[in-house]
Structures are given as structure tokens and as C-alpha cells.
Scaffold this motif. Structure first.
Motif, PDB file in Angstrom:
ATOM      1  N   LEU A  69       0.825  -1.209   0.000  1.00  8.83           N
ATOM      2  CA  LEU A  69       0.000   0.000   0.000  1.00  8.83           C
ATOM      3  C   LEU A  69       0.860   1.260   0.000  1.00  8.83           C
ATOM      4  N   GLU A  70       2.010   1.201   0.663  1.00  9.54           N
ATOM      5  CA  GLU A  70       2.911   2.356   0.649  1.00  9.54           C
ATOM      6  C   GLU A  70       3.465   2.613  -0.744  1.00  9.54           C
ATOM      7  N   ALA A  71       3.698   1.547  -1.494  1.00 13.04           N
ATOM      8  CA  ALA A  71       4.122   1.713  -2.881  1.00 13.04           C
ATOM      9  C   ALA A  71       3.014   2.378  -3.695  1.00 13.04           C
ATOM     10  N   LEU A  72       1.785   1.898  -3.551  1.00 10.21           N
ATOM     11  CA  LEU A  72       0.664   2.541  -4.240  1.00 10.21           C
ATOM     12  C   LEU A  72       0.595   4.026  -3.923  1.00 10.21           C
ATOM     13  N   SER A  73       0.654   4.357  -2.638  1.00 10.91           N
ATOM     14  CA  SER A  73       0.545   5.750  -2.214  1.00 10.91           C
ATOM     15  C   SER A  73       1.675   6.600  -2.774  1.00 10.91           C
ATOM     16  N   THR A  94      -2.631   7.435 -10.925  1.00 13.60           N
ATOM     17  CA  THR A  94      -3.694   6.451 -10.700  1.00 13.60           C
ATOM     18  C   THR A  94      -3.405   5.607  -9.469  1.00 13.60           C
ATOM     19  N   LEU A  95      -2.161   5.166  -9.324  1.00 15.64           N
ATOM     20  CA  LEU A  95      -1.776   4.386  -8.140  1.00 15.64           C
ATOM     21  C   LEU A  95      -2.023   5.192  -6.874  1.00 15.64           C
ATOM     22  N   ARG A  96      -1.655   6.457  -6.916  1.00 13.68           N
ATOM     23  CA  ARG A  96      -1.872   7.336  -5.761  1.00 13.68           C
ATOM     24  C   ARG A  96      -3.367   7.462  -5.446  1.00 13.68           C
TER      25      ARG A  96
END
Length: 544
Positions: free
Chosen positions: A449-453, A514-516
Motif C-alpha cells: 500500500l505504501e508503494a501505491l501511495s 492512478t496508483l496514488r
């Protein structure tokens, strides 16, 4: 009034991260939270306004008292333990010289640990009018909550995390019985993924009837304020910030210790002697020369892949190393940053040394050595050897080892040692992709999730809680989400990593926003904490 039972420190990842993030979010929403844990430095956390330690059979002592900076406040309670800290997987912990995996605990030590925590929690419940308790992990805080609930009538919920189920409940009948009893008496069981709920049901199917009726879905979260995307031309500024944060931080492995490993590898065929030549160091600290390592990377031109986690076979780091020749053949400017610590570190460096030289014999010796050390898990370590055998059968082994010799350089893999979330919040957004090839079922992991953010394209093994996160991302990314998926079994994981990484590296920049957005809309900690508070208030208000 809420009391959260954690039992460990607040620094680090996994349930430590979950606890400090949720408690801080609850305090930001104006709530008062009591927290039972072993954190030695409560002053490092702005949400903790008071902290007390409780000697066994002694008077409570003040660790910290200060004004609140958030609308709410956390009061921390620290039972002083004997010299043993029970854990799921061995690690280094400040203040504890005798860290013991739970499966190795004697009955007397186990009962002493439970007794000390029960005494303190009983006092906290009575003195602070606690009306509901939340216990992290299937054991042992769940057992503490159950015993206190039996004496006080205060209800409790349990949130199982993967490590306790995997490393304590599954292999040891004692903890299966203790956990089953605690789950049976819990008002709710909070499941942070469908997979976690299914694992708990399987673990206790013969002991608890209708456990599924107690499950309540609970999401994991991410601090979207800390982990934010950046443009490529901002990476050096972020790295400079990491260097600033590391100033004055105690260090782990020295440059000289790394040199000794290489000297022994050149002069000695015995892998165990070479690895032991490094000697002792504080593994949960950054390397002495981490700043120089980070500054050696061409942040503008290199494609950066990150691995963040414990350096143990269960996390699949060895499978990633085994895939490097094929990755580099398609992405020659890829640099791998490995952030973490663990007993597999020196064997991994030895494996890289062998691959850089195309030395198949030494590489095989490394795998045999890894199976003998504390980190040895043969069923996981078999992934690389299985892959090599497949290459032999397909007539591709010579090309693989030639690519390893030509493409793997001394600085292809940058090992930093242990970094905290304080540094990772700046470093992770500098990467193009991040990989989490865990070979055991996990609820999260939170680093996904930290990577996504951070707008970093995540790759993970497509099962358990990670599958749920990948499927969520697929709703927004379409076919590109297929590059996130790696099969976890030994027969496929290395080849799947080799195929996924070159595709994923350019997708981070393409899908950064988009990931963010996925992280902001689905995984921010504030709504997660509010959901938890609603469940706890419902349990507290239920007739008993």
C-alpha cells in the motif's frame, strides 16, 4: 474507553506499523486510547501524551507526561517483562537480549509472560474504566485479553495477523489451543483480508463452531500524507533528505565487515566460513556507508526496483536474486535496492558474488548453506534450484550463467541495511517499481500500500491479502495490472519475477497518479481507524 493490546514495539513494519498508525488516526479524530505495548521510546510518537511502566509486583513509574498535540491522546502502559520476549520470528529488539520464538518457550516462561501482562491490563481496565479491548495477533495478547475479560466482564475483539498464525499457531498445538479458546470467547474477530479469515477458520475448524459469524471485515491502511509521489527530477532531493535523516543514526554493518566477506569468498571455497567472517553487527540499523551507496545511483537514468522486508526465505528475496540475469537482459539499467535485515543477507551477497562470476558450483554451495542457517526453509529455498533445473532441461542454462557473468555488477544490488519508515517515506517514491515476492500467505503487506501511495508500481505474489490488493488495482489499471502478479510456488516464482519486472518498471511513471488515487480512495488510515472505532463501540454497547 478503548484499550489496544499490542505487546511489541511501535517501530518497524507489520502489526507495529498498523498499531501506531491506527492509534495516531484515532487520536487525530479526538479519541482517547489506552495502549499496552513494550515501546521503549514513547516520546518519539507525538500521539502519546503519557506513558507508564509497571515493574512486576511494584509501583507504576512515569516514563512520559506531556501536553497533547492532537485533539485526542494516547496513554501507553508498558509491563516490565522478565528477560524473555516471545516472538514469532527471531529478530533483534531493543532492551531484550533474550528474544525467543514462541514455539521454543517453556511452560513456565510462557505463563510468567502472560501473568505479567494480565496483571497490568487488569489494573488499567479498572483504573481507567475501559469498556472494550482490542487484541492484536492470534496469540498471545488475545489470551491476555481473554483472561482479563473473564475477571472483569469487559469484552474484547481479536485481530489476527499472518505471522502469529503462520509461525506459532500452525506449528504448535499449545498455541492452537490458547488461540482457539481466545477466539471462542471474543466478541468479534477482525479480519484484515478474506484470506486471513479463511486461515483462521481452517486453523480452528475442529475447535470452534460458527467462527465465521464473528468475523468483521477490517481494511489495512497507509499514511498517504507521508508516502507521496514525486517527479523523476525530484528524486535527488528526496535522497538528500534521506541522507539528512540518517545523520547521527547508529550504524549496523561496517564497510570493513563487507570487505571481509569478499576477501574470504575470493580465498575460501567454504561459504559458511566466508559468511561468518563478517562477524556480529546490529542488524536493525542502516549500513555504515548507506549514504554513499544511495548517492552512487543515477536517479535520473537508472530504473529503480525496491525490495523492502525481512531477508528470510519466506519473503522470496532469493527468488528475486535468482531472476536477475533475465531481468537485466531486458532492463540493463535496472538497479535493485534491498532495504531490510535478516539472516539471509550474507548468503544473498555470496550468491550475487557467485552469479557475477558465473560460478555455478559456488552458487549451489550457497543454497545448501542457506538451508542450514536459522533462516533455512528448504521448501522456499528450493525455488531457485528448481528454476536452475528447468533451465538445464530447456537447454538455457549456459545462456543464463553467461548473462549473470556479463550483466550483474558489484553495484547492481544496493543493500542498505535496516531503514525506518521515516527514511522510507522519502526513499520509496524515488523508485519505479517495488516487489514483494512473499512465499507465505500474508494479510497485506502494508508496504504494498505504501508503494501505491508513493505512485510506485507494486509487484506481489498473487495470493492471500496481496491478491485482494492487486485485484483492486486492476479495476483502475486494466491489463497493465497483470504485471503486478507473480505466482508464489517454487516452480513458477523465479520465472514470473523475471517476466514481470521489465514490464513493470516503466509502468510506475505511466500510472503514478492512478496508483496514488487508489491509495487515497481505498486505504487511508483515517477511515480505517473510524471503522475500527465503530466496531469497538458496538461491542462495548452490546448487552452482556
Amino acid at each position: 474507553m478503548i484499550c489496544i493490546l499490542h505487546g511489541y514495539l511501535l517501530d518497524g513494519s507489520g502489526s507495529n506499523l498498523w498499531t501506531r498508525s491506527v492509534v495516531r488516526a484515532l487520536c487525530a479524530d479526538g479519541r482517547t486510547v489506552h495502549l499496552l505495548c513494550e515501546e521503549p521510546h514513547p516520546g518519539n510518537y507525538d500521539f502519546i501524551t503519557a506513558a507508564y511502566e509497571y515493574p512486576h509486583d511494584g509501583e507504576r513509574r512515569v516514563m512520559l507526561e506531556r501536553a497533547a498535540v492532537l485533539p485526542g491522546r494516547c496513554i501507553m502502559h508498558k509491563p516490565l517483562l522478565a528477560d524473555v520476549l516471545p516472538v514469532y520470528v527471531w529478530d533483534q529488539y531493543e532492551e531484550f537480549d533474550n528474544v525467543v520464538p514462541m514455539v521454543d518457550l517453556s511452560e513456565s516462561v510462557l505463563e510468567d509472560y502472560l501473568h505479567r501482562n494480565v496483571d497490568v491490563l487488569t489494573r488499567v481496565v479498572k483504573e481507567h474504566d475501559i469498556d472494550v479491548m482490542h487484541a492484536n495477533h492470534a496469540v498471545l495478547m488475545s489470551v491476555v485479553a481473554q483472561r482479563v475479560s473473564a475477571w472483569t466482564g469487559v469484552p474484547y475483539v481479536v485481530m489476527p495477523h499472518g505471522s502469529a498464525l503462520e509461525y506459532a499457531v500452525r506449528p504448535d498445538s499449545r498455541f492452537q489451543r490458547l488461540a482457539a479458546d481466545a477466539f471462542d470467547h471474543a466478541a468479534r474477530v477482525l479480519a484484515i483480508s478474506t484470506e486471513t479469515a479463511q486461515r483462521a477458520e481452517r486453523a480452528f475448524s475442529d475447535q470452534i463452531e460458527s467462527l465465521e459469524s464473528k468475523f468483521v471485515a477490517m481494511d489495512l491502511g497507509v499514511d498517504t500524507a507521508a508516502f507521496q509521489p514525486i517527479a523523476a527530477d525530484q528524486r535527488r532531493d528526496n535522497v538528500a533528505r534521506v541522507v539528512q535523516l540518517l545523520a547521527g543514526v547508529e550504524r549496523g554493518r561496517s564497510v570493513e565487515q563487507g570487505r571481509r566477506l569478499l576477501v574470504e569468498l575470493v580465498s575460501n571455497d567454504d561459504v559458511s566460513i566466508a559468511c561468518s567472517a563478517v562477524g556480529d553487527y546490529i542488524a536493525k540499523q542502516p549500513d555504515e556507508d548507506v549514504e554513499a551507496k544511495l548517492e552512487s545511483i543515477d536517479w535520473e537514468q537508472d530504473q529503480i526496483l525496491a525490495f523492502i522486508g525481512r531477508l528470510i526465505p519466506a519473503k522470496g528475496i532469493h527468488a528475486l536474486i535468482g531472476a536477475l540475469p533475465l531481468i537485466l537482459a531486458r532492463a540493463p539499467r535496472m538497479r535493485l535496492i534491498v532495504v531490510g535485515h535478516g539472516p539471509l543477507r550474507e548468503p544473498l551477497e555470496t550468491l550475487l558474488f557467485a552469479m557475477e562470476r558465473g560460478d555455478r558450483t559456488l552458487a549451489e554451495r550457497v543454497l545448501r548453506h542457506a538451508e542450514t542457517i536459522e533462516a533455512g526453509e528448504p521448501e522456499h529455498l528450493a525455488a531457485v534450484r528448481t528454476f536452475w533445473l528447468q533451465l538445464e532441461r530447456d537447454g538455457q542454462a549456459d545462456a543464463y550463467w553467461d548473462a549473470a557473468r556479463r550483466l550483474i555488477k558489484t553495484d547492481t544490488v544496493v543493500m542498505t541495511g535496516y531503514l525506518t519508515h521515516r527514511e522510507m517515506a522519502w526513499l520509496l517514491p524515488c523508485c519505479d517499481a517495488a516487489i514483494f515476492p512473499s512465499m507465505v500467505l500474508e494479510s497485506g503487506p502494508l508496504v504494498f500500500l505504501e508503494a501505491l501511495s508513493s505512485g510506485v508500481f507494486p509487484i506481489g505474489t498473487y495470493f492471500g491479502g496481496m491478491k485482494v490488493k492487486i485485484d483492486m488495482a486492476a479495476q483502475h489499471l486494466g491489463d497493465d495490472a497483470s504485471a503486478m502478479k507473480v505466482r508464489p510456488d517454487a516452480e513458477h516464482i523465479v520465472a514470473d519475477i523475471a517476466a514481470a519486472v521489465p514490464v513493470a518498471l516503466p509502468l510506475g511513471g505511466r500510472h503514478r497518479h492512478t496508483l496514488r488515487r487508489i491509495a487515497e480512495e481505498h486505504y487511508d488510515w483515517r477511515p480505517v481507524a473510524r471503522r475500527l472505532a465503530d466496531v469497538l463501540e458496538e461491542v462495548a454497547a452490546a448487552p452482556r
